[in-house]
Scaffold this active site. Sequence first.
Site, PDB file in Angstrom:
ATOM      1  N   SER A  49      -3.465  -4.427   4.119  1.00 52.00           N
ATOM      2  CA  SER A  49      -2.930  -5.266   4.916  1.00 52.00           C
ATOM      3  C   SER A  49      -3.476  -6.688   4.464  1.00 52.00           C
ATOM      4  CB  SER A  49      -3.490  -4.967   6.503  1.00 52.00           C
ATOM      5  OG  SER A  49      -2.725  -5.704   7.544  1.00 52.00           O
ATOM      6  N   HIS A  61       1.185  -3.878   5.108  1.00 50.98           N
ATOM      7  CA  HIS A  61       1.734  -4.536   6.201  1.00 50.98           C
ATOM      8  C   HIS A  61       2.464  -5.714   5.884  1.00 50.98           C
ATOM      9  CE1 HIS A  61      -1.830  -2.216   8.753  1.00 50.98           C
ATOM     10  NE2 HIS A  61      -0.842  -1.341   8.412  1.00 50.98           N
ATOM     11  N   ASP A  71      -5.972   0.713  10.757  1.00 50.97           N
ATOM     12  CA  ASP A  71      -4.821   1.171  10.358  1.00 50.97           C
ATOM     13  C   ASP A  71      -5.260   2.127   9.091  1.00 50.97           C
ATOM     14  OD1 ASP A  71      -2.217   2.642  10.279  1.00 50.97           O
ATOM     15  OD2 ASP A  71      -1.274   1.045   9.266  1.00 50.97           O
TER      16      ASP A  71
END
Length: 345
Positions: free
Chosen positions: A166, A192, A289
């Site tokens: 991310s 992401h 995540d």
Amino acid sequence: MMSKKMKVLVVDDSPVFRALLSEIINSDPQLEVIGAAEDPYQAREMIKALKPDVLTLDIEMPKMNGVQFLKNLMRLHPLPVVMISTLTQHGADATLMALELGAVDYFPKPSVANTADMLGYRSLVNEKIRMAAQAQVGANQSMSPAVASSSAVSTSQYQLIAIGASTGGTEAVKHLLSALPASMPPIVITQHISAMFSGPFASRLDASCALSVSELTQGEVALKANHAYVAPGDKHLMVFRRGGQLYAHLDDSPAVNRHKPSVDVMFGSVAESLKGKAIGVILTGMGKDGAQGMLQMKQQGAITVAQDEQSCVVYGMPRAAVECGAAMHIKPLNKLPQFLCDLLS
């Protein structure tokens, strides 16, 4: 006792957007706008005088664009910067260049589409600014790995590498992939990123790597060795096996952990379809995540590795993986390529 607020300097040539952004940031009890500059020259003086903890910087500005200003800033006065981008092809290229130069993160200018969800936009902006204020600026820059060497990859027991990232990940993934040899099992990547940016991100990776890198655009693709596949910015990437062949397919189900694509979804599908024949890698990023999906991979017998805190721009996702016991190994970014190659041979 209340902790000190993080000081933010807003740099944008639109008075309307400067006012809106300042209002959004000031609504967060942990943040405070200490100034707003309309161009990079004014920003330079304000940085010296006000010493902000974090800067929001518009990519498109008169006199000097945001990327050029960022380049100078990172050389002379490195500090956490969050870019404000337009969701266009040009905006994507400029934003990825800014992340390469050391910007921590980006968020889009509000459009008619996301003004409908102004509350969601507000919390996204403030979360990214809070995270950036605590980021390790230049963590990626100092961690360029040596090109790894590997032998006998085709006979390895590991048939797939899955990478999740991310904040800070666009550069971490590039550092990792560009140091890998051309001969590798298939690699799947969930980063992401906005839907508009995932294609240009894959193209940049492809240009800097010995591997062939592409964005996954069709619903279903047979995975090939020596190729890496990037999830599009608005769909989950899942792996499954049919016969002896591995496939990736795109899934349009709702966001998981507020993310789509989600690393947990990808890792979970890899755990199910490859059991112990895969390697899972979790890189820099905010949030958690990927931690549960990585735990599933480990429980199925896969090898799992997390990036270490020192080399992360934001030690969020790797921390969550380490804390829940999902990560079997913890490695600095510059040691990851050789670590993967050693596993494969």
